[in-house]
Design an enzyme around this catalytic site. Structure first.
Site, PDB file in Angstrom:
ATOM      1  N   ARG A   1       0.847  -1.203   0.000  1.00 28.95           N
ATOM      2  CA  ARG A   1       0.000   0.000   0.000  1.00 28.95           C
ATOM      3  C   ARG A   1       0.874   1.242   0.000  1.00 28.95           C
ATOM      4  O   ARG A   1       2.069   1.177   0.288  1.00 28.95           O
ATOM      5  CB  ARG A   1      -0.902   0.015   1.235  1.00 28.95           C
ATOM      6  CG  ARG A   1      -0.140   0.045   2.561  1.00 28.95           C
ATOM      7  CD  ARG A   1      -1.079  -0.055   3.738  1.00 28.95           C
ATOM      8  NE  ARG A   1      -0.419   0.138   5.016  1.00 28.95           N
ATOM      9  CZ  ARG A   1      -0.038  -0.836   5.834  1.00 28.95           C
ATOM     10  NH1 ARG A   1      -0.248  -2.096   5.478  1.00 28.95           N
ATOM     11  NH2 ARG A   1       0.522  -0.568   6.995  1.00 28.95           N
TER      12      ARG A   1
ATOM     13  N   GLN B   1       0.491   5.776   0.801  1.00 23.91           N
ATOM     14  CA  GLN B   1      -0.097   6.718   1.750  1.00 23.91           C
ATOM     15  C   GLN B   1      -0.520   7.953   0.966  1.00 23.91           C
ATOM     16  O   GLN B   1      -0.258   8.044  -0.239  1.00 23.91           O
ATOM     17  CB  GLN B   1       0.897   7.073   2.864  1.00 23.91           C
ATOM     18  CG  GLN B   1       0.690   6.284   4.144  1.00 23.91           C
ATOM     19  CD  GLN B   1       1.470   6.839   5.321  1.00 23.91           C
ATOM     20  OE1 GLN B   1       2.484   7.511   5.176  1.00 23.91           O
ATOM     21  NE2 GLN B   1       1.006   6.542   6.520  1.00 23.91           N
TER      22      GLN B   1
ATOM     23  N   ASP C   1      -5.418   5.710  10.368  1.00 24.30           N
ATOM     24  CA  ASP C   1      -5.609   4.374  10.909  1.00 24.30           C
ATOM     25  C   ASP C   1      -5.605   4.442  12.444  1.00 24.30           C
ATOM     26  O   ASP C   1      -4.551   4.556  13.032  1.00 24.30           O
ATOM     27  CB  ASP C   1      -4.557   3.400  10.393  1.00 24.30           C
ATOM     28  CG  ASP C   1      -3.137   3.981  10.362  1.00 24.30           C
ATOM     29  OD1 ASP C   1      -2.960   5.218  10.409  1.00 24.30           O
ATOM     30  OD2 ASP C   1      -2.191   3.193  10.285  1.00 24.30           O
TER      31      ASP C   1
ATOM     32  N   GLU D   1       3.035  12.882  19.160  1.00 25.85           N
ATOM     33  CA  GLU D   1       2.421  12.505  17.877  1.00 25.85           C
ATOM     34  C   GLU D   1       1.041  13.108  17.706  1.00 25.85           C
ATOM     35  O   GLU D   1       0.663  13.534  16.625  1.00 25.85           O
ATOM     36  CB  GLU D   1       2.335  10.977  17.816  1.00 25.85           C
ATOM     37  CG  GLU D   1       1.679  10.431  16.574  1.00 25.85           C
ATOM     38  CD  GLU D   1       1.332   8.958  16.698  1.00 25.85           C
ATOM     39  OE1 GLU D   1       1.299   8.280  15.662  1.00 25.85           O
ATOM     40  OE2 GLU D   1       1.072   8.492  17.827  1.00 25.85           O
TER      41      GLU D   1
END
Length: 518
Positions: free
Chosen positions: A223, A225, A325, A471
């Site tokens: 995958r 992003q 996610d 984060e």
């Protein structure tokens, strides 16, 4: 309206037809072994503080065949588990520490205080903090060890030609969309050569795989992003005026664009007026548990049939491709991860990233499912300054419920997932702020500066409280760290540093107002 909502409710899209993609990718022999080790470790060590990613990041010390033979020979308890001391001894003997195949690196263009650094920051308190954030590039700078190139079958890490800046903590490798905001911060720090190297690393991935993987690990090759490579090239050019770099980028960007226009990601849409459109979705080339979260994904899919498990695994990996996610944005039932339908959703932000403007796009008429992604087309320049619709969009944002005292939350649903309320993420703040500011609407620019000031406040106070950049943060409370999701809150942190530096570059900080939470 967010296309996520439109696709789920079939309100505006009368026909949705996915296009068949390529055969799904499979695990490498090393990934397959490490996911077996991951499962054994969960059984031996228990769920408390268990991070499945750690086990697929372990570099081998011996050949895989030797390591697997030794693993299979380990004594088992009557339950089938391996005693925790036995497994720990095996791991210490046969593996190096995760992240040890990335070596510390001092960027040649780093200066403790770059010339002309943040001229609009007049507050000494703010300047001291900004220099500490700037200095974090030293902590996050790495170079891939030579043995990753020479012995690729002993590492899940992908080789890269130039030094890197990693996000931090468990994210010990390069990530695609994180790199955009890292580069924005490096530009403020005048580290242009480092920024070019990061982009050239991504060029090398496109040249090798045809796209930029989610991250620089073999298990991320199923995958991508959010496609921000062209935006990174633009940032480098705007700061260096290096036309040769742009010429170098052009064929790479064309190749990446072909990946996103391939059958895997394309959908055909017919609107209510009978007009046909070709748009894009997130769609991973994967139908199994994600290797880095295999134990978690299996638990989520445990009660489903084999066929439904494959579909769910595909949609879980596709949600990871989105960068969100996870979020209720991708779920039919906002509190149930097994109800994810990511690949059945046509996301407004992805299509804005790719196309920059739409024929069918209405971001004013919101439905009950409000997400910051609804407003990302402003950041992508869908509407030019002076467009008559901008006033209505500003009103829609003002009444959306997304404006909180410490930032813009990822959604208004509190589900326990990290890309939902009350968590606020640096990239979403920055895209909302810049999108509003770029409209040249006075009202929009006022809101943009309010969000920017609040984001600077909350990051400063969080840094003072924890000693680290975080984060994600809690949009409700100034200085509070975010929470939720499948791993503990992480510190470091690449894109958080980049956004704070970019906002201080744009808005500065006056000498008098305190940075302490109000």
């Amino acid at each position: 309206m967010d296309y996520a909502s439109a696709a789920a409710n079939s309100e505006d899209l009368c026909m949705w037809e996915p296009v068949a993609g390529a055969p799904p990718a499979t695990q490498t022999p090393l990934e397959s072994f490490l996911t077996d080790l991951q499962s054994a470790a969960l059984a031996s060590f228990g769920e408390r503080d268990f991070d499945p990613k750690l086990y697929v990041d372990l570099p081998l010390r011996s050949a895989l065949s030797v390591t697997r033979t030794a693993f299979e020979a380990l004594p088992r308890l009557c339950s089938g588990k391996i005693a925790s001391d036995t497994l720990k001894h095996f791991i210490d003997k046969f593996f190096d520490v995760p992240g040890s195949d990335l070596l510390p690196h001092v960027p040649k263009d780093f200066r403790s205080e770059p010339e002309g650094f943040l001229p609009l920051v007049k507050s000494q308190e703010a300047r001291v903090w900004a220099l500490k954030v700037h200095a974090l590039w030293l902590q996050l700078s790495r170079k891939v060890a030579e043995n990753v190139q020479n012995q690729p079958d002993m590492h899940t890490l992908l080789p890269l030609p130039y030094p890197v800046i990693v996000p931090g903590s468990r994210f010990r490798e390069v990530y695609y969309w994180d790199s955009y905001w890292i580069i924005r911060g490096l530009a403020v720090s005048k580290m242009y050569d480092t920024a070019k190297g990061i982009v050239r690393n991504l060029f090398s991935l496109v040249q090798t795989y045809g796209f930029v993987p989610n991250g620089a690990r073999t298990y991320y090759k199923n995958r991508s992003q959010p496609p921000l490579l062209s935006a990174m090239v633009r940032v480098v050019y705007e700061n260096t005026h290096d036309l040769d770099f742009v010429e170098e980028a052009f064929p790479v960007l064309l190749r990446e664009h072909s990946f996103w226009q391939s059958d895997l990601h394309r959908v055909h849409i017919m609107d209510r007026k009978g007009h046909k459109h070709s748009l894009n979705r997130y769609s991973a080339n994967w139908i199994g548990p994600r290797p880095e979260s295999s134990t978690i994904d299996k638990q989520i899919a445990d009660r489903l049939s084999k066929e439904k498990r494959s579909l769910l695994y595909h949609d879980i990996a596709s949600a990871a491709e989105s960068g969100w996610d996870f979020s209720s944005r991708w779920m039919q039932n906002g509190h149930d991860l097994s109800s994810m339908r990511t690949s059945s959703i046509v996301p407004v932000d992805l299509n804005a990233f790719l196309f920059q403007k739409f024929h069918v796009l209405d971001i004013v008429n919101q439905n009950v499912n409000v997400f910051p992604s609804n407003f990302i087309p402003l950041w992508c320049g869908v509407l030019r300054p002076g467009d008559s619709r901008i006033e209505n969009i500003v009103k829609a944002f003002s009444s959306s419920g997304l404006l909180y005292s410490a930032g813009v939350p990822s959604s208004l649903r509190q589900t326990g997932q990290q890309w939902d309320f009350p968590n606020a993420w640096a990239p979403l703040q920055h895209m909302i702020i810049e999108g509003l500011d770029w409209t040249n609407s006075k009202d929009a620019q006022i809101i943009a500066e309010v969000i920017a000031r609040r984001w600077i406040w909350t990051n400063y106070n969080s840094f003072n409280a924890t000693g680290e950049m975080q984060e994600k943060l809690d949009a409700q409370i100034c200085g509070k760290v975010g929470y939720g999701g499948e791993y503990k809150p992480q510190a470091g942190f690449g894109w958080s540093n980049g956004v704070v530096l970019a906002l201080l570059q744009k808005y500065g900080w006056p000498e008098d107002p305190t940075l302490t939470c109000r």
